[in-house]
Structures are given as structure tokens and as C-alpha cells.
Scaffold this motif. Structure first.
Motif, PDB file in Angstrom:
ATOM      1  N   LYS A 144      12.912  31.314  47.243  1.00  0.00           N
ATOM      2  CA  LYS A 144      11.737  32.361  46.767  1.00  0.00           C
ATOM      3  C   LYS A 144      10.773  32.082  47.378  1.00  0.00           C
ATOM      4  O   LYS A 144      10.353  31.047  47.867  1.00  0.00           O
ATOM      5  CB  LYS A 144      11.690  31.976  45.181  1.00  0.00           C
ATOM      6  CG  LYS A 144      12.689  32.368  44.261  1.00  0.00           C
ATOM      7  CD  LYS A 144      12.310  31.967  42.935  1.00  0.00           C
ATOM      8  CE  LYS A 144      13.373  32.364  42.039  1.00  0.00           C
ATOM      9  NZ  LYS A 144      12.855  32.197  40.531  1.00  0.00           N
ATOM     10  N   VAL A 145      10.166  33.260  47.900  1.00  0.00           N
ATOM     11  CA  VAL A 145       8.822  33.148  48.454  1.00  0.00           C
ATOM     12  C   VAL A 145       7.461  33.889  47.783  1.00  0.00           C
ATOM     13  O   VAL A 145       8.227  35.137  47.480  1.00  0.00           O
ATOM     14  CB  VAL A 145       8.990  33.657  50.128  1.00  0.00           C
ATOM     15  CG1 VAL A 145       7.587  33.820  50.590  1.00  0.00           C
ATOM     16  CG2 VAL A 145       9.938  33.015  50.901  1.00  0.00           C
ATOM     17  N   ASN A 146       6.464  33.570  47.494  1.00  0.00           N
ATOM     18  CA  ASN A 146       5.589  33.980  46.869  1.00  0.00           C
ATOM     19  C   ASN A 146       5.248  35.664  47.484  1.00  0.00           C
ATOM     20  O   ASN A 146       5.257  35.564  48.859  1.00  0.00           O
ATOM     21  CB  ASN A 146       4.256  33.536  46.691  1.00  0.00           C
ATOM     22  CG  ASN A 146       3.383  34.086  45.602  1.00  0.00           C
ATOM     23  OD1 ASN A 146       2.829  35.061  45.862  1.00  0.00           O
ATOM     24  ND2 ASN A 146       2.882  33.246  44.695  1.00  0.00           N
ATOM     25  N   LYS A 147       5.039  36.626  46.868  1.00  0.00           N
ATOM     26  CA  LYS A 147       4.706  37.999  47.370  1.00  0.00           C
ATOM     27  C   LYS A 147       3.713  38.015  48.472  1.00  0.00           C
ATOM     28  O   LYS A 147       3.533  38.780  49.392  1.00  0.00           O
ATOM     29  CB  LYS A 147       4.452  39.027  46.288  1.00  0.00           C
ATOM     30  CG  LYS A 147       5.855  39.378  45.570  1.00  0.00           C
ATOM     31  CD  LYS A 147       5.557  40.558  44.520  1.00  0.00           C
ATOM     32  CE  LYS A 147       6.868  40.941  43.692  1.00  0.00           C
ATOM     33  NZ  LYS A 147       6.623  42.054  42.952  1.00  0.00           N
ATOM     34  N   LEU A 153       5.961  35.980  56.487  1.00  0.00           N
ATOM     35  CA  LEU A 153       7.554  35.929  56.650  1.00  0.00           C
ATOM     36  C   LEU A 153       8.076  36.932  57.511  1.00  0.00           C
ATOM     37  O   LEU A 153       8.801  36.656  58.419  1.00  0.00           O
ATOM     38  CB  LEU A 153       7.975  35.780  55.180  1.00  0.00           C
ATOM     39  CG  LEU A 153       9.541  35.202  55.205  1.00  0.00           C
ATOM     40  CD1 LEU A 153       9.655  33.934  55.885  1.00  0.00           C
ATOM     41  CD2 LEU A 153       9.943  35.499  53.760  1.00  0.00           C
ATOM     42  N   ILE A 154       7.648  38.071  57.191  1.00  0.00           N
ATOM     43  CA  ILE A 154       8.014  39.297  57.902  1.00  0.00           C
ATOM     44  C   ILE A 154       8.063  39.223  59.256  1.00  0.00           C
ATOM     45  O   ILE A 154       8.741  39.406  60.257  1.00  0.00           O
ATOM     46  CB  ILE A 154       7.809  40.854  57.244  1.00  0.00           C
ATOM     47  CG1 ILE A 154       8.592  40.582  55.818  1.00  0.00           C
ATOM     48  CG2 ILE A 154       8.393  41.651  58.005  1.00  0.00           C
ATOM     49  CD1 ILE A 154       8.127  41.979  54.916  1.00  0.00           C
ATOM     50  N   TYR A 173      15.689  32.588  56.057  1.00  0.00           N
ATOM     51  CA  TYR A 173      15.395  33.937  55.824  1.00  0.00           C
ATOM     52  C   TYR A 173      15.249  34.590  57.423  1.00  0.00           C
ATOM     53  O   TYR A 173      15.722  35.813  57.759  1.00  0.00           O
ATOM     54  CB  TYR A 173      13.924  34.384  55.467  1.00  0.00           C
ATOM     55  CG  TYR A 173      13.941  34.457  54.001  1.00  0.00           C
ATOM     56  CD1 TYR A 173      14.505  35.538  53.399  1.00  0.00           C
ATOM     57  CD2 TYR A 173      13.616  33.434  53.028  1.00  0.00           C
ATOM     58  CE1 TYR A 173      14.579  35.700  51.886  1.00  0.00           C
ATOM     59  CE2 TYR A 173      13.255  33.766  51.746  1.00  0.00           C
ATOM     60  CZ  TYR A 173      14.125  34.835  50.991  1.00  0.00           C
ATOM     61  OH  TYR A 173      14.260  34.861  49.838  1.00  0.00           O
ATOM     62  N   TYR A 215       2.896  35.985  50.603  1.00  0.00           N
ATOM     63  CA  TYR A 215       3.360  35.422  51.779  1.00  0.00           C
ATOM     64  C   TYR A 215       4.461  36.314  52.539  1.00  0.00           C
ATOM     65  O   TYR A 215       4.977  35.743  53.565  1.00  0.00           O
ATOM     66  CB  TYR A 215       3.653  33.879  51.786  1.00  0.00           C
ATOM     67  CG  TYR A 215       2.704  33.063  51.193  1.00  0.00           C
ATOM     68  CD1 TYR A 215       1.133  33.159  51.454  1.00  0.00           C
ATOM     69  CD2 TYR A 215       2.755  32.632  49.841  1.00  0.00           C
ATOM     70  CE1 TYR A 215       0.244  32.567  50.908  1.00  0.00           C
ATOM     71  CE2 TYR A 215       1.772  31.572  49.130  1.00  0.00           C
ATOM     72  CZ  TYR A 215       0.476  31.751  49.795  1.00  0.00           C
ATOM     73  OH  TYR A 215      -0.424  30.982  49.133  1.00  0.00           O
ATOM     74  N   TRP A 216       4.842  37.211  52.013  1.00  0.00           N
ATOM     75  CA  TRP A 216       5.746  38.314  52.572  1.00  0.00           C
ATOM     76  C   TRP A 216       5.470  38.697  53.968  1.00  0.00           C
ATOM     77  O   TRP A 216       6.210  38.983  54.668  1.00  0.00           O
ATOM     78  CB  TRP A 216       6.072  39.382  51.573  1.00  0.00           C
ATOM     79  CG  TRP A 216       6.989  38.928  50.576  1.00  0.00           C
ATOM     80  CD1 TRP A 216       7.519  37.683  50.099  1.00  0.00           C
ATOM     81  CD2 TRP A 216       7.605  39.748  49.667  1.00  0.00           C
ATOM     82  NE1 TRP A 216       8.266  37.672  48.987  1.00  0.00           N
ATOM     83  CE2 TRP A 216       8.468  38.902  48.439  1.00  0.00           C
ATOM     84  CE3 TRP A 216       7.787  41.085  49.264  1.00  0.00           C
ATOM     85  CZ2 TRP A 216       9.132  39.607  47.480  1.00  0.00           C
ATOM     86  CZ3 TRP A 216       8.255  41.515  48.275  1.00  0.00           C
ATOM     87  CH2 TRP A 216       8.930  40.948  47.413  1.00  0.00           C
TER      88      TRP A 216
END
Length: 298
Positions: free
Chosen positions: A62-65, A71-72, A184, A67-68
Motif C-alpha cells: 500500500k502507498v498513500n495516494k 512512485l509513478i 511496483y 505519493y503516487w
């Protein structure tokens, strides 16, 4: 820090450099398969390893929104970096491709300034400039150089990795665990090339498949040992030893493929490693000043 831990950290990071050099050589040994296909199987092994670790630790990816975005960006730029690096390995001397990929820390300094607004000191700026002068010796720009485009793609690999490492830092400082980031990234890298593989898949022999699995295992070994290295000692004190990969790559390239870098490449290696050593010394002095400042009474 105990001297024993420093030695363990140094040994581990040299081991990781050896594993990554072996990964690069395995990519070359896999033969005339497309770089995209090679990267798929390399990342597939990494994805499986990361998934096993997460399952073992009972951790959900799970990753907090919030930090998306980083991450992307880490996934996209990391994928670009590995595709470019594998292409360079297939078209350049193994040692040349390895040193161009090692430009990533200098790109990370630049993008930390551009994206994270971190200051660049005159010393850091000088080291970055020296590294890119060294890069010119390795790339040898000019229309007469048939390998120029391949070298330029190798530089793009270092650039992609530099942005990716900057995003890893952002994610790490906000508590996103390493195995989650690796999971990911590896899954994204595999999925992103599947459309290409559906239409352009090149059949491989059992030997080629086994070599690509070895490349994935060497990559996993490199990840585990470099992680262990930084648990024993701070990055600032042992990161310089990561450049031993160039020595391993040069030796493996010579014994397996008969590759001998020319005098310009060796000059470039020396300048890039010198720039890395300068950055290493600067980081050590900066860390020492911070420790002294904390110990000093108000």
C-alpha cells in the motif's frame, strides 16, 4: 560506527558491484535477443523476489495516494533507465555501458536541485561538471563514431536512473519501504513491455532463458547485498566502493569477450571515478560537520 561494521559494509557493497557487473555480462551473453525482452525477464525475477519478501513480512504493497506521483515517476524513469542500459550493454563495451550508467548519482544531484529544490554546493557542481567531461571521453561524440547513438542511449539510461533514485529518496523519506518500491517498479516494468512482446516476441533457446534467469538472480543478489551494505554503514562512507563495478566489468569484458577499452574510455573512467571520489569526500566532510554541530553546546 564500529570499524567491524564499516568493513562489513565495504565488503557488501563490493559484492553488490560484482553481482551487477555479472548481471550486465549475462545480458550480453544472452545473445541477439531484443533489449526489451531481456529487461522483461530480468524484472520478472526481481518482482517475484520482492513479492516473496512482502509475503514473508506480511506487508501489503500500500502507498498513500499523496505519493503516487513520485512512485509513478520512479517506475517510468526506472524502466526507461533499465531499457537504455540494456541496449547500451548490447551495443557497447560492457565497461563503457557500466560507467555511463554510473552517471546516475550526478543526475540525481541535478534533479534533486530541480525537483526537490535542494541546494548544489560549488564542490558538487564541480564534481558534476567533471563527471560529464569524463562522459564525453567515453561517448566520444562525432558523426564518425558509429557507437555514438548507442553511447547516447547509455547516458539516457543514467539519466533515467538518476530521476528514479531521486524519487526513491522522496518515497523513502516518507516511510515507503524498499521492497514495496521494488515490487511496483518491477511489476510496472514487466507490464509496460508486454504489448511490445506480444507483437515482437523473439523465441529463445533454453540456454538463453537460463542466462536471463541468471541475470535476474545476479540483479537480486546485487539488490540484497547493497541493502545489507547500507544497514552496516552510511551511504556517504561506502558509496565510493560501488565504482569497483567498473573494474569487474572491464575484467569480465576482457576475459569473456576480448574487449579492451581505448585510451579515451580509460580517461573517461578516471575522470568519472575522480568526480565520484570528490563527491564522496564532500559528503564525508558535510556529515562530519553536522555531527560536530549537534555535539556542540548551545
Amino acid at each position: 560506527m564500529k570499524q567491524e561494521n564499516y568493513i562489513k559494509g565495504m565488503i557488501m557493497i563490493i559484492l553488490s558491484a560484482f553481482f551487477f557487473a555479472c548481471m550486465n555480462v549475462s545480458v550480453r551473453l544472452a545473445g541477439n535477443l531484443p533489449s526489451v525482452e531481456k529487461s522483461f525477464f530480468r524484472n520478472l525475477v526481481a518482482a517475484v523476489f520482492a513479492a516473496v519478501i512482502l509475503c514473508k513480512d506480511h506487508t501489503l504493497p500500500k502507498v498513500n495516494k499523496k505519493y503516487w506521483g513520485p512512485l509513478i515517476l520512479r517506475c517510468v524513469c526506472g524502466t526507461m533507465g533499465i531499457l537504455c542500459n540494456f541496449y547500451a550493454i548490447d551495443h557497447l563495451l560492457v565497461a563503457d555501458a557500466s560507467i555511463l550508467n554510473k552517471l546516475s548519482p550526478f543526475f540525481a544531484i541535478i534533479f534533486s536541485f530541480l525537483l526537490l529544490k535542494e541546494k548544489i554546493s560549488p564542490t558538487q557542481a564541480a564534481c558534476v561538471a567533471l563527471a560529464f567531461v569524463g562522459c564525453l571521453f567515453v561517448v566520444k561524440p562525432g558523426f564518425h563514431n558509429a557507437e555514438f547513438m548507442s553511447a547516447l542511449i547509455g547516458v539516457c539510461g543514467g539519466l533515467g536512473a538518476g530521476i528514479a533514485y531521486t524519487m526513491v529518496r522522496v518515497l523513502g523519506t516518507h516511510g515507503v519501504k524498499g521492497p514495496i518500491i521494488v515490487f511496483y517498479f518491477s511489476v510496472f516494468s514487466c507490464l509496460s513491455v508486454i504489448p511490445w512482446m506480444v507483437f515482437h516476441f523473439t523465441p529463445m533457446t533454453v540456454k538463453q532463458f537460463a542466462i536471463l534467469m541468471m541475470a535476474g538472480l545476479f540483479a537480486a543478489g546485487g539488490q540484497f547485498t547493497i541493502t545489507a551494505a547500507y544497514t552496516y554503514a552510511p551511504a556517504g562512507k561506502i558509496s565510493i566502493f560501488d565504482y569497483s563495478q567498473i573494474i569487474f566489468a572491464t575484467l569480465l569484458g576482457f576475459f569473456l569477450f576480448g574487449e579492451v577499452p581505448d585510451k579515451y574510455s580509460f580517461t573517461g573512467y578516471a575522470l568519472i571515478i575522480l568526480a565520484s571520489f570528490g563527491t564522496f569526500i564532500y559528503n564525508m566532510k558535510t556529515a562530519s560537520k553536522k555531527v560536530t554541530a549537534k555535539k556542540s553546546p548551545d
